[in-house]
Design an enzyme around this catalytic site. Structure first.
Site, mmCIF file in Angstrom:
data_model
loop_
_atom_site.group_PDB
_atom_site.id
_atom_site.type_symbol
_atom_site.label_atom_id
_atom_site.label_comp_id
_atom_site.label_asym_id
_atom_site.label_seq_id
_atom_site.Cartn_x
_atom_site.Cartn_y
_atom_site.Cartn_z
ATOM 1 N N THR A 64 -5.667 22.233 -58.995
ATOM 2 C CA THR A 64 -6.759 22.971 -58.349
ATOM 3 C C THR A 64 -8.066 22.199 -58.433
ATOM 4 O O THR A 64 -8.848 22.166 -57.478
ATOM 5 C CB THR A 64 -6.912 24.371 -58.971
ATOM 6 N N CYS A 65 -8.286 21.540 -59.553
ATOM 7 C CA CYS A 65 -9.523 20.773 -59.740
ATOM 8 C C CYS A 65 -9.606 19.605 -58.762
ATOM 9 O O CYS A 65 -10.652 19.364 -58.151
ATOM 10 C CB CYS A 65 -9.607 20.253 -61.175
#
Length: 161
Positions: A48-49
């Site tokens: 996600t990052c």
């Protein structure tokens, strides 16, 4: 206790890998007399990052700065070498600060630490974004789940500036 709107950012010293080598960045140097957007992530190179959260800030960097923001920084509980590699791999080196909160000192002082040991990550940062004006929190957006980047996204921050 979690940091809130109106609170002063706690003192801390980060490590940052730059094209000139490693440097120390203090919260005083980063925030004093400046409007800064800072966002925290659970970990460099995590899905996600890397695929959602960071790209939004890199893509919207110019739009954010055009609204009177002096600097943008991402913070993760990772070592300086991992953060430097992430800055290089993402194309973000010299565009935003990639700050290593290597011992989670800053993250814990904010009250935004989370134990992700179940996912083999250990103590990390909750996912968040903040607008900080001269060291004082003006907006804060904390995700309920580390796997989401919606309330802390660059799009949300642009609406708040």
């Amino acid at each position: 206790m979690t940091i809130s709107i109106g609170d002063k950012i706690p003192s801390a010293t980060f490590k940052e890998k730059t094209v000139d080598g490693p440097v120390e960045v203090t919260t005083d140097a980063l925030f004093s007399g400046k409007r800064v957007v800072i966002f925290g992530v659970p970990g460099a190179f995590t899905p996600t990052c890397s695929l959602n959260h960071l790209p939004g800030y890199l893509e919207n960097r110019d739009a954010i700065l055009a609204r009177g923001i002096d600097d943008i920084a991402v913070v993760a509980v990772n070592d300086i070498h991992v953060m430097g590699a992430w800055a290089t791999a993402s194309g973000g080196m010299d565009k935003i600060h990639f700050l290593s909160d290597w011992d989670a000192g800053f993250t814990k002082a904010l009250g935004l630490d989370i134990d992700l040991s179940a996912g083999t990550l250990g103590v990390r940062s909750k996912r968040y974004s903040m607008l900080v004006d001269d060291g004082v929190v003006k907006t804060i957006n904390i995700e309920e789940s580390p796997g989401q980047a919606t309330v802390s996204s660059a799009a949300t921050m642009l609406e708040q500036i």
